[in-house]
Write a protein that holds these residues in place. Structure first.
Motif, PDB file in Angstrom:
ATOM      1  N   THR A 130       0.819  -1.212   0.000  1.00 59.23           N
ATOM      2  CA  THR A 130       0.000   0.000   0.000  1.00 59.23           C
ATOM      3  C   THR A 130       0.858   1.269   0.000  1.00 59.23           C
ATOM      4  N   LEU A 131       2.045   1.175   0.589  1.00 56.88           N
ATOM      5  CA  LEU A 131       2.918   2.353   0.667  1.00 56.88           C
ATOM      6  C   LEU A 131       3.762   2.552  -0.589  1.00 56.88           C
ATOM      7  N   THR A 155      -5.041   5.937  -9.076  1.00 56.67           N
ATOM      8  CA  THR A 155      -6.258   6.597  -8.570  1.00 56.67           C
ATOM      9  C   THR A 155      -5.969   7.012  -7.131  1.00 56.67           C
ATOM     10  N   GLN A 156      -6.941   7.650  -6.500  1.00 52.86           N
ATOM     11  CA  GLN A 156      -6.889   7.796  -5.041  1.00 52.86           C
ATOM     12  C   GLN A 156      -6.919   6.388  -4.469  1.00 52.86           C
ATOM     13  N   ILE A 157      -6.273   6.169  -3.346  1.00 57.63           N
ATOM     14  CA  ILE A 157      -6.295   4.817  -2.777  1.00 57.63           C
ATOM     15  C   ILE A 157      -6.748   4.853  -1.319  1.00 57.63           C
ATOM     16  N   LEU A 158      -7.085   3.681  -0.810  1.00 53.68           N
ATOM     17  CA  LEU A 158      -7.347   3.560   0.621  1.00 53.68           C
ATOM     18  C   LEU A 158      -6.023   3.290   1.334  1.00 53.68           C
ATOM     19  N   TYR A 159      -5.858   3.907   2.503  1.00 49.27           N
ATOM     20  CA  TYR A 159      -4.637   3.735   3.294  1.00 49.27           C
ATOM     21  C   TYR A 159      -4.919   2.834   4.494  1.00 49.27           C
ATOM     22  N   ILE A 160      -3.819   2.569   5.227  1.00 52.10           N
ATOM     23  CA  ILE A 160      -3.861   1.530   6.258  1.00 52.10           C
ATOM     24  C   ILE A 160      -4.969   1.716   7.303  1.00 52.10           C
ATOM     25  N   ALA A 161      -5.200   2.950   7.768  1.00 49.43           N
ATOM     26  CA  ALA A 161      -6.191   3.142   8.834  1.00 49.43           C
ATOM     27  C   ALA A 161      -7.585   2.738   8.341  1.00 49.43           C
ATOM     28  N   ASP A 162      -7.958   3.228   7.144  1.00 48.52           N
ATOM     29  CA  ASP A 162      -9.276   2.875   6.596  1.00 48.52           C
ATOM     30  C   ASP A 162      -9.338   1.385   6.253  1.00 48.52           C
ATOM     31  N   ILE A 163      -8.254   0.868   5.667  1.00 53.79           N
ATOM     32  CA  ILE A 163      -8.244  -0.549   5.261  1.00 53.79           C
ATOM     33  C   ILE A 163      -8.464  -1.455   6.478  1.00 53.79           C
ATOM     34  N   SER A 164      -7.754  -1.161   7.558  1.00 57.32           N
ATOM     35  CA  SER A 164      -7.872  -2.011   8.752  1.00 57.32           C
ATOM     36  C   SER A 164      -9.308  -2.021   9.254  1.00 57.32           C
ATOM     37  N   PHE A 165      -9.903  -0.830   9.279  1.00 56.40           N
ATOM     38  CA  PHE A 165     -11.270  -0.687   9.766  1.00 56.40           C
ATOM     39  C   PHE A 165     -12.249  -1.448   8.867  1.00 56.40           C
ATOM     40  N   VAL A 166     -12.015  -1.353   7.558  1.00 55.60           N
ATOM     41  CA  VAL A 166     -12.903  -2.024   6.591  1.00 55.60           C
ATOM     42  C   VAL A 166     -12.824  -3.540   6.764  1.00 55.60           C
ATOM     43  N   VAL A 167     -11.604  -4.067   6.855  1.00 52.61           N
ATOM     44  CA  VAL A 167     -11.450  -5.532   6.964  1.00 52.61           C
ATOM     45  C   VAL A 167     -12.122  -6.028   8.248  1.00 52.61           C
ATOM     46  N   MET A 168     -11.966  -5.266   9.321  1.00 51.71           N
ATOM     47  CA  MET A 168     -12.549  -5.656  10.611  1.00 51.71           C
ATOM     48  C   MET A 168     -14.078  -5.589  10.564  1.00 51.71           C
ATOM     49  N   SER A 224      -5.285  -1.103  -3.887  1.00 53.53           N
ATOM     50  CA  SER A 224      -4.727  -1.005  -2.531  1.00 53.53           C
ATOM     51  C   SER A 224      -5.568  -1.819  -1.542  1.00 53.53           C
ATOM     52  N   LEU A 225      -6.877  -1.588  -1.544  1.00 48.63           N
ATOM     53  CA  LEU A 225      -7.738  -2.355  -0.635  1.00 48.63           C
ATOM     54  C   LEU A 225      -7.786  -3.823  -1.050  1.00 48.63           C
ATOM     55  N   SER A 226      -7.872  -4.083  -2.362  1.00 52.48           N
ATOM     56  CA  SER A 226      -8.017  -5.476  -2.839  1.00 52.48           C
ATOM     57  C   SER A 226      -6.925  -6.372  -2.275  1.00 52.48           C
ATOM     58  N   THR A 227      -5.700  -5.834  -2.153  1.00 59.97           N
ATOM     59  CA  THR A 227      -4.570  -6.643  -1.688  1.00 59.97           C
ATOM     60  C   THR A 227      -4.798  -7.122  -0.250  1.00 59.97           C
ATOM     61  N   SER A 228      -5.318  -6.235   0.586  1.00 60.69           N
ATOM     62  CA  SER A 228      -5.596  -6.639   1.975  1.00 60.69           C
ATOM     63  C   SER A 228      -6.795  -7.577   2.051  1.00 60.69           C
ATOM     64  N   LEU A 229      -7.796  -7.323   1.192  1.00 61.67           N
ATOM     65  CA  LEU A 229      -8.960  -8.220   1.178  1.00 61.67           C
ATOM     66  C   LEU A 229      -8.517  -9.623   0.781  1.00 61.67           C
ATOM     67  N   ALA A 230      -7.610  -9.685  -0.218  1.00 57.79           N
ATOM     68  CA  ALA A 230      -7.143 -10.997  -0.700  1.00 57.79           C
ATOM     69  C   ALA A 230      -6.454 -11.761   0.423  1.00 57.79           C
ATOM     70  N   VAL A 242      -6.494  -3.750 -16.229  1.00 57.53           N
ATOM     71  CA  VAL A 242      -5.302  -4.455 -16.743  1.00 57.53           C
ATOM     72  C   VAL A 242      -4.138  -4.285 -15.763  1.00 57.53           C
ATOM     73  N   CYS A 243      -3.904  -3.030 -15.334  1.00 59.08           N
ATOM     74  CA  CYS A 243      -2.780  -2.762 -14.410  1.00 59.08           C
ATOM     75  C   CYS A 243      -2.984  -3.484 -13.080  1.00 59.08           C
ATOM     76  N   ALA A 244      -4.225  -3.516 -12.608  1.00 58.32           N
ATOM     77  CA  ALA A 244      -4.490  -4.184 -11.324  1.00 58.32           C
ATOM     78  C   ALA A 244      -4.177  -5.671 -11.446  1.00 58.32           C
ATOM     79  N   ARG A 245      -4.602  -6.276 -12.568  1.00 61.13           N
ATOM     80  CA  ARG A 245      -4.314  -7.717 -12.762  1.00 61.13           C
ATOM     81  C   ARG A 245      -2.808  -7.955 -12.758  1.00 61.13           C
TER      82      ARG A 245
END
Ligand SMILES: C[S@@+](CC[C@H](N)C(=O)[O-])C[C@H]1O[C@@H](n2cnc3c(N)ncnc32)[C@H](O)[C@@H]1O
Length: 320
Positions: free
Chosen positions: A82-83, A89-102, A121-127, A147-150
């Motif tokens: 993530t860093l 694009t705009q991305i989600l960062y660690i604080a929001d990502i942690s909250f979302v996964v929880m 960014s979020l997809s990687t943590s979800l995976a 394409v880039c995400a894949r």
């Protein structure tokens, strides 16, 4: 690559191989992703490093340049990825990502739907959270971003856990084939309220939806639509404060403003460390047992990120 040793276990003991992606770590704020190739050379201000010296070493190894300066070779975990990922694009960062996964209750085996994919960014943590048996279905209407995400998911070793499809989720909704299969749905779209009815169809009973929006007007419109099929609607703003901690030499006691030791600590016993604050707003801890001029200082980082967006969560109402 997530540091997977077998398909089932996450492991950091894995040794670096030709073709791996590693995060080259100089400092907490200087890192870069590097693909290891047997003829590759990394050059930085510390000199050069031959990739061939890295192959066969475990992730986490400290390696030296030709000038004897070191960097660490780290696993591309979601936290580090993530860093360093390239921002398309705009991305989600660690604080929001942690909250979302929880709060989306994402655990191994879950099926999660996401739109848009953005920079992944979020997809990687979800995976990582759904691994090894779950799956993330991610949708973006922007073909090149998909394409880039894949490509990124391939590089980071999570392509078997994430499927990226090109689709206009606000216009067409999620595909029928996923109807009733999702444990959770995440929306990071400009008009998320348009995707809410389709998200409701995708969710299993009790499934949870989260929508991320930078503006409160978007939250209001989303909540109005959520009220017909969802319960427990709650919105959060996650603010993270990072502290800089430094050891410093202080000339005299003159710069010290306030003291909170024996006299003003409610008569409690004096502690070995003195807690004071200086004119720059640093909280200062002075160790009386060593040199009186060596102090540890802490203050909030000046470049801390403020508002990113609002996270609205809601649970699908069960009919039975
Ligand atoms: C802010 S980015 C998502 C960032 C992502 N959450 C991350 O952490 O990297 C929003 C994405 O939504 C996509 N998008 C916008 N409207 C869309 C729509 N109608 N259907 C699908 N994707 C859409 C954009 O192309 C963009 O990539």
């Amino acid at each position: 690559m997530l540091p997977t040793e077998s398909k089932k276990a996450l492991s950091f003991k894995r040794c670096i191989e030709d073709g791996d992606l590693v995060i080259v770590y100089e400092r907490h704020d200087v890192m870069k992703p590097v693909k290891v190739t047997k003829d590759g050379v990394l050059q930085n201000r510390f000199g050069f490093y031959r990739h061939s010296d890295w192959i066969g070493k475990p992730l986490g190894t400290k390696v030296l340049s030709n000038k004897g300066k070191f960097v660490y070779l780290l696993a591309p975990t979601p936290e580090l990825w993530t860093l360093v990922l390239s921002h398309r694009t705009q991305i989600l960062y660690i604080a929001d990502i942690s909250f979302v996964v929880m709060y989306l209750e994402v655990v191994p085996g879950c099926v999660v739907l996401e739109s848009g994919t953005g920079s992944g960014s979020l997809s990687t943590s979800l995976a990582r959270a759904v691994a090894p048996t779950g799956h993330v279905y991610s949708f973006d209407f922007h073909e090149q971003r998909a394409v880039c995400a894949r490509e990124d998911f391939e590089k980071t070793g999570i392509s078997s856990l994430v499927t990226v499809e090109v689709r206009d989720i606000q216009g067409q909704g999620f595909p029928e084939k996923l109807s009733g299969l999702a444990d959770s749905v995440f929306l990071d779209l400009p008009q998320p309220w348009l995707a809410v009815p389709s998200a409701a169809k995708m969710l299993k009973e009790d499934g949870v939806l989260c929508s991320f929006s930078p503006c409160i007007e978007q939250v209001q419109r989303t909540c109005e639509v959520l009220r017909s099929d969802f319960i427990e609607i709650r919105t959060f703003e996650v603010l993270l404060r990072t502290y800089e901690v430094k050891e410093m030499k202080v000339e005299t006691g003159a710069m010290i403003g306030e003291s909170h030791d024996e006299e003003d600590n409610g008569g409690q016993r004096p502690s070995k460390r003195k807690h004071i604050s200086n004119d720059d707003g640093y909280a200062v801890s002075q160790d009386n047992s060593s040199s009186p001029t060596s102090v540890v200082m802490a203050r909030p980082c000046s470049e801390a990120r403020g508002h990113t967006g609002y996270l609205t969560f809601a649970r699908l109402q069960c009919l039975s």
